[in-house]
Scaffold this motif. Structure first.
Motif, PDB file in Angstrom:
ATOM      1  N   GLU A  37       0.864  -1.172   0.000  1.00 39.40           N
ATOM      2  CA  GLU A  37       0.000   0.000   0.000  1.00 39.40           C
ATOM      3  C   GLU A  37       0.907   1.230   0.000  1.00 39.40           C
ATOM      4  O   GLU A  37       1.795   1.347   0.848  1.00 39.40           O
ATOM      5  N   HIS A  43      10.080  -1.576   4.367  1.00 30.98           N
ATOM      6  CA  HIS A  43      11.077  -1.950   5.369  1.00 30.98           C
ATOM      7  C   HIS A  43      11.567  -3.371   5.115  1.00 30.98           C
ATOM      8  O   HIS A  43      11.130  -4.027   4.160  1.00 30.98           O
ATOM      9  N   LEU A 263       8.134 -11.319   9.069  1.00 26.00           N
ATOM     10  CA  LEU A 263       9.450 -11.164   9.678  1.00 26.00           C
ATOM     11  C   LEU A 263       9.379 -10.238  10.885  1.00 26.00           C
ATOM     12  O   LEU A 263       8.813  -9.150  10.813  1.00 26.00           O
TER      13      LEU A 263
HETATM   14  P1  ATP Z   1       3.021  -2.481   8.210  1.00 21.76           P
HETATM   15  O1  ATP Z   1       2.546  -3.541   9.144  1.00 21.76           O
HETATM   16  O2  ATP Z   1       4.470  -2.148   8.356  1.00 21.76           O
HETATM   17  O3  ATP Z   1       2.169  -1.267   8.182  1.00 21.76           O
HETATM   18  P2  ATP Z   1       1.661  -3.532   5.934  1.00 21.76           P
HETATM   19  O4  ATP Z   1       1.480  -4.989   5.943  1.00 21.76           O
HETATM   20  O5  ATP Z   1       0.483  -2.715   6.286  1.00 21.76           O
HETATM   21  O6  ATP Z   1       2.967  -3.163   6.762  1.00 21.76           O
HETATM   22  P3  ATP Z   1       1.690  -3.370   3.093  1.00 21.76           P
HETATM   23  O7  ATP Z   1       2.158  -2.269   2.231  1.00 21.76           O
HETATM   24  O8  ATP Z   1       0.259  -3.714   3.086  1.00 21.76           O
HETATM   25  O9  ATP Z   1       2.191  -3.006   4.543  1.00 21.76           O
HETATM   26  O10 ATP Z   1       2.554  -4.677   2.803  1.00 21.76           O
HETATM   27  C1  ATP Z   1       2.810  -5.155   1.512  1.00 21.76           C
HETATM   28  C2  ATP Z   1       3.190  -6.606   1.577  1.00 21.76           C
HETATM   29  O11 ATP Z   1       4.307  -6.812   2.433  1.00 21.76           O
HETATM   30  C3  ATP Z   1       2.053  -7.440   2.115  1.00 21.76           C
HETATM   31  O12 ATP Z   1       1.910  -8.579   1.306  1.00 21.76           O
HETATM   32  C4  ATP Z   1       2.507  -7.796   3.502  1.00 21.76           C
HETATM   33  O13 ATP Z   1       1.985  -9.025   3.885  1.00 21.76           O
HETATM   34  C5  ATP Z   1       4.021  -7.826   3.368  1.00 21.76           C
HETATM   35  N1  ATP Z   1       4.666  -7.525   4.647  1.00 21.76           N
HETATM   36  C6  ATP Z   1       4.495  -6.436   5.413  1.00 21.76           C
HETATM   37  N2  ATP Z   1       5.206  -6.530   6.553  1.00 21.76           N
HETATM   38  C7  ATP Z   1       5.860  -7.717   6.502  1.00 21.76           C
HETATM   39  C8  ATP Z   1       6.757  -8.408   7.372  1.00 21.76           C
HETATM   40  N3  ATP Z   1       7.132  -7.893   8.551  1.00 21.76           N
HETATM   41  N4  ATP Z   1       7.220  -9.627   6.991  1.00 21.76           N
HETATM   42  C9  ATP Z   1       6.858 -10.142   5.805  1.00 21.76           C
HETATM   43  N5  ATP Z   1       6.017  -9.557   4.944  1.00 21.76           N
HETATM   44  C10 ATP Z   1       5.518  -8.358   5.280  1.00 21.76           C
END
Ligand code: ATP
Ligand code: MG
Length: 564
Positions: A37, A43, A263
């Protein structure tokens, strides 16, 4: 030196894909996607997902899309889209011509919603947001049906169209799926599909004032793109039945969702919510602060894409949440840079050494090896003269027994230089602190060895005072003092664990003159001090070096202790 060959951990997702390929599911295609998004910067957790999705496509001769999951107009921005693209590219992956936007599917999604209304599977609800929450029930209490649940198809179609036209204010109506208000899975209790938001979107402008929810959009975007394996993190396991419901009720192409553990890293937070507090409240200098776990932060710190990809490979994928030791990430960086980074000499905490028997105006060019791990990287010249800097910690006036560095009467080797012996010290009369060490050198020991076979125990690094460049060094420690930041209690303030000493700025430190005009992002091993990277804050007057990591590999140590 033998390096043990690394065998990647088992990957259950590969087993699923191989099984599917064997059965000829999806005509033998593998098509994944990375769906961020655009509401913030990527990160290291995202890197895991990127490596996984692009990596699987590469391995099985498939494709991987980059898709912006952009359904929340309030928080999304073009700036983030560009940053995400840059970061994915920097990590070494290529979506070719497959950059997609969920917002490009708004019209198609609207049609799907109309379809569900016509099938009697969706309705316009006019309860207030608070009432909807109240009616939803809890894990132990079933939900209650809305009084608007049994509106006719005609009425629903009419209201939904008028929602789109902008006839109603925010929060007055929503479109909901008609599933089951007493379903044990709360996601199935008539979830909201559309809400009214009179907010412009960074891509669609004012064209829409109703926006589809993440759950409705995500599964259908995967379907539209004909994704085969829709890989996501564990928290979406409970959403899968809903995704299946949407896809099956609409009778459209159905990807296979597979969940894996996200992660987590020791001494690190990875939630955008916390990271943005660190930025907004000035605990760090920005999203690219070298202490941040963002891709830009890691990049500025000096991490290489190769090291990050290696790390993601080594941690593997699992079905259970765990916390990975950040020492492993650092280990991967050391392994990469040990092979590639040129060596250089720098002194962080300078102490002046005068070689009293060395001619005043003489300068010699001594030959130094650029990388003992790689002959092809050749040698360079390092100037040597009468006045040098060494580390304060490499001299002791009154050393303990096992101290093999410089001390009165002791002889040490200067790296790539001569043997020197300390004959005198000069002290600050007011503090008693040693401010200058006087030594003699043995001209026969040029290059760092003695023809008479005389041995010295210590080798120390140095720079020639008149040739050295004064530079700034930024030395980092973890941002948090607590290892398991992921296990914070509900409501616990994460800021109490911020490490007040995560950044130490050292100026002046002295680096050898070959580093003059070293380009931003170039990386070096400063002998005995660690790996350093040139920061974008550098100027010709004041070069700035970030310490990426020290040379002490705590991960290797742990592994040795474990006997692996
Ligand atoms: P945050 O929790 O940092 O706000 P998010 O999941 O809301 O992250 P997105 O932009 O929706 O952020 O994530 C894009 C993709 O990255 C998704 O498929 C999500 O599952 C994956 N993702 C996000 N954080 C992690 C993580 N810590 N480990 C593995 N995959 C991740
Ligand atoms: Mg998300």
């Amino acid at each position: 030196m033998t390096t043990k060959k690394f065998t990647p951990p088992p990957n259950f997702i590969k087993n699923i894909i191989e099984e599917d390929l064997k059965k000829g599911k999806y005509e033998g295609r593998v098509h994944t996607r990375f769906p961020p998004e655009p509401n913030g910067y990527l990160h290291i957790g995202h890197a895991k997902s990127i490596c996984l999705n692009f990596g699987l496509a590469e391995e099985y001769g498939g494709k991987c899309n980059l898709r912006m999951d952009d359904t929340n107009p309030e928080t999304e921005r073009e700036e983030y889209v560009e940053a995400i693209k840059e970061d994915v590219r920097w990590l070494g992956f290529d979506w070719e011509d497959r950059l997609y936007f969920a917002s490009d599917y708004f019209e198609k999604l609207y049609e799907y919603a109309v379809d569900l209304i016509k099938k009697g599977k969706a309705y316009v609800d006019s309860l207030s947001p608070e009432e909807i929450r109240e009616y939803r029930g809890t894990l132990t209490r079933p939900g209650k049906e809305s009084p608007y649940r049994n509106r006719t198809v005609e009425e629903n179609l009419d209201l939904f169209e008028r929602m789109r036209k902008g006839e109603f204010p925010d929060g007055s109506h929503v479109l909901r799926a008609k599933i089951d208000m007493s379903h044990p899975n709360l996601n199935m209790r008539d979830p909201v599909m559309y809400r009214i938001k009179h907010v412009p979107h960074y891509r669609t402008g004012n064209r829409w004032c109703i926006y589809p929810t993440y759950d409705f959009t995500h599964c259908l975007s995967d379907s539209i793109e004909r994704i085969t394996h829709s890989i996501c993190t564990l928290e979406f396991e409970d959403h899968r039945p809903l995704y299946d419901w949407f896809l099956d009720e609409l009778g459209v192409y159905h990807p296979q969702q597979i969940e894996f553990a996200r992660l987590n890293l020791t001494y690190t937070v990875l939630s955008k919510r916390y990271l943005s507090v660190l930025v907004k409240e000035g605990f760090v200098s920005g999203w690219d602060d070298p202490r941040m776990p963002t891709i830009r932060g890691l990049r500025r710190r000096g991490f290489t894409p190769e090291a990050i990809r290696d790390f993601c490979e080594r941690i593997g994928v699992a079905k259970r949440n765990s916390v990975v030791d950040i020492a492993l990430l650092e280990h991967c960086l050391r392994e990469d840079l040990n092979k590639r980074a040129p060596r250089a000499m720098a002194v962080l905490d300078p102490l002046k050494v005068v070689i009293i028997n060395y001619p005043e105006n003489q300068v010699e060019e001594l030959e130094a090896i650029n990388n003992p791990e790689d002959q092809a990287m050749g040698t360079r010249k390092v100037p040597f003269s009468r006045v040098l800097y060494i580390e304060k910690s490499d001299f002791m006036e009154d050393p303990p027994k096992k101290y093999y560095r410089l001390a009165p009467g002791r002889e040490v080797r200067l790296r790539y230089g001569y043997y020197i012996t300390c004959v005198d010290v000069k002290k600050d009369p007011s503090t008693g602190e040693v401010v200058e060490v006087h030594c003699t050198y043995d001209p026969a020991t040029r290059g760092g060895w003695s023809p008479d076979g005389r041995k010295v125990r210590g080798t120390i690094h140095w720079v020639s005072a008149q040739h050295a460049i004064a530079a700034e060094a930024r030395l980092y420690d973890y941002l948090f003092t607590r290892a398991d930041m992921v296990n914070l209690e509900e409501g616990e303030d994460f800021k109490q664990y911020i490490n007040p000493e995560s950044l130490k700025v050292v100026y002046p430190c002295y680096v050898e003159p070959s580093l003059l005009n070293a380009p931003v992002e170039s990386r070096y091993q400063f002998e005995r001090l660690g790996y350093f990277c040139v920061d974008p804050d550098s100027s010709p007057d004041r070069p700035v070096f970030n310490r990426i990591v020290t040379l002490k590999d705590t991960w290797s140590k742990i592994q040795k202790k474990l006997g692996s």
